[in-house]
Design an enzyme around this catalytic site. Structure first.
Site, PDB file in Angstrom:
ATOM      1  N   HIS A 152      -1.041  -2.560   0.203  1.00 11.79           N
ATOM      2  CA  HIS A 152      -0.483  -1.452  -0.771  1.00 11.79           C
ATOM      3  C   HIS A 152      -0.575  -0.104  -0.389  1.00 11.79           C
ATOM      4  O   HIS A 152      -1.654   0.318   0.434  1.00 11.79           O
ATOM      5  CB  HIS A 152      -0.802  -2.030  -2.030  1.00 11.79           C
ATOM      6  N   GLU A 164       2.253  -2.719  -4.898  1.00  7.71           N
ATOM      7  CA  GLU A 164       1.537  -4.074  -4.448  1.00  7.71           C
ATOM      8  C   GLU A 164       2.523  -5.089  -3.862  1.00  7.71           C
ATOM      9  O   GLU A 164       3.823  -4.712  -3.954  1.00  7.71           O
ATOM     10  CB  GLU A 164       1.287  -4.844  -5.640  1.00  7.71           C
ATOM     11  N   ASP A 221      -1.271   7.632  -8.179  1.00  8.75           N
ATOM     12  CA  ASP A 221      -1.427   6.368  -9.172  1.00  8.75           C
ATOM     13  C   ASP A 221      -2.509   6.749 -10.202  1.00  8.75           C
ATOM     14  O   ASP A 221      -3.509   7.519  -9.964  1.00  8.75           O
ATOM     15  CB  ASP A 221      -1.732   4.989  -8.472  1.00  8.75           C
ATOM     16  N   ASN A 229      -4.295  -5.426   1.342  1.00 13.44           N
ATOM     17  CA  ASN A 229      -2.902  -6.308   1.069  1.00 13.44           C
ATOM     18  C   ASN A 229      -1.887  -5.271   1.648  1.00 13.44           C
ATOM     19  O   ASN A 229      -0.489  -5.784   1.547  1.00 13.44           O
ATOM     20  CB  ASN A 229      -2.825  -6.673   0.109  1.00 13.44           C
TER      21      ASN A 229
END
Ligand code: F6R
Length: 257
Positions: free
Chosen positions: A141, A146, A70, A139
């Site tokens: 990810h 996400e 990413d 979270n």
């Protein structure tokens, strides 16, 4: 669902040692090797150990093609806060990966959707990654996939969640410079990797690792739960990240899959 292999090491140092040894063994066994790279704080020591091993003559990267997971949208590759810069700085500039074998997502805003399409084609052409290194967000990810109501399978541009922005701005040279969008390899490409190694260190990762390991559901609301569908996932955690796992592992072992 398949079983994820779980390795618990004493601390970050030992996690990095285990991960780098595993990566080195895989690279050694292949004529051509496609390595998927994560960024963030977690793999930094693993990369330092890979660099060390290269300098000692224990591993050769001339057969390696590197892809990254990413990048922030809006940062040039030369920007000190970009993941391109991070990967060059922490690994690629210090080992013998050939320049033409380095494939990093470019976050410059112009033609970003074309960049995503081209990246998917390049991944496909190379047979996807042989080994994908992953970290995990608080979270859940993986890459910048996400939490969402659906999984995105291809490389795509995404809005970073509030949680990710709050957590990651600590790593920026100036906190208000952090972009709110990123481009990320999709879940489909991650799952096409032949082997996945997920690293988690520190007590802040304990809660999410508990959720991922013990969840009976595969849900895009906790993106990493999809790894349960992959047949070759190794999780390497330190004792802090594995605190709840270690507590539950004895009594709830049948729920781990
Ligand atoms: C970075 C990436 C992210 C990170 C995750 C954990 O390339 O893909 O999913 O792995 O945000 O980051 P750290 O390691 O900083 O806790």
């Amino acid at each position: 669902m398949t079983k994820m292999r779980i390795i618990v090491k004493k601390n970050e140092e030992e996690v990095s040692e285990e991960a780098s040894n595993l990566i080195i063994n895989e690279i050694k066994n292949k004529e051509k090797f496609v390595l998927g790279l994560a960024t963030g704080e977690t793999p930094i020591k693993t990369y330092a150990k890979l660099v060390n091993a290269y300098k000692q003559g224990d591993v050769d990267f001339s057969n390696v093609k590197a892809f990254n997971l990413d990048e922030y949208v809006g940062l040039e590759p030369s920007d000190v806060d970009s993941y391109s810069y991070y990967l060059h700085h922490n690994l690629l500039d210090s080992v013998n990966v050939n320049e033409e074998n380095i494939h990093l997502l470019n976050g410059e805003t112009i033609k970003i959707n074309q960049i995503a399409k081209d990246y998917d084609l390049k991944l496909e052409k190379n047979g996807y990654t042989d080994l994908q290194i992953l970290g995990i967000g608080l979270n859940g990810h993986i890459g910048f996939n996400e939490p969402n109501s659906y999984y995105d399978f291809g490389t795509h541009v995404t809005d970073l969640s509030e949680s990710t922005i709050n957590v990651n701005k600590r790593l920026f040279s100036e906190q208000n410079k952090m972009p709110t969008k990123a481009i990320t390899m999709g879940i489909g490409s991650i799952l096409k990797s032949k082997k996945i190694v997920l690293l988690a260190t520190g007590s802040k990762k304990d809660e999410i690792m508990d959720k991922v390991i013990f969840s009976n559901q595969i849900t895009p609301e906790i993106p990493a739960t999809i790894l349960k569908l992959h047949k070759d996932v190794t999780i390497i955690m330190d004792e802090e990240a594995a605190k709840t796992y270690l507590k539950k592992a004895g009594t709830e072992r049948e729920n781990i899959n």
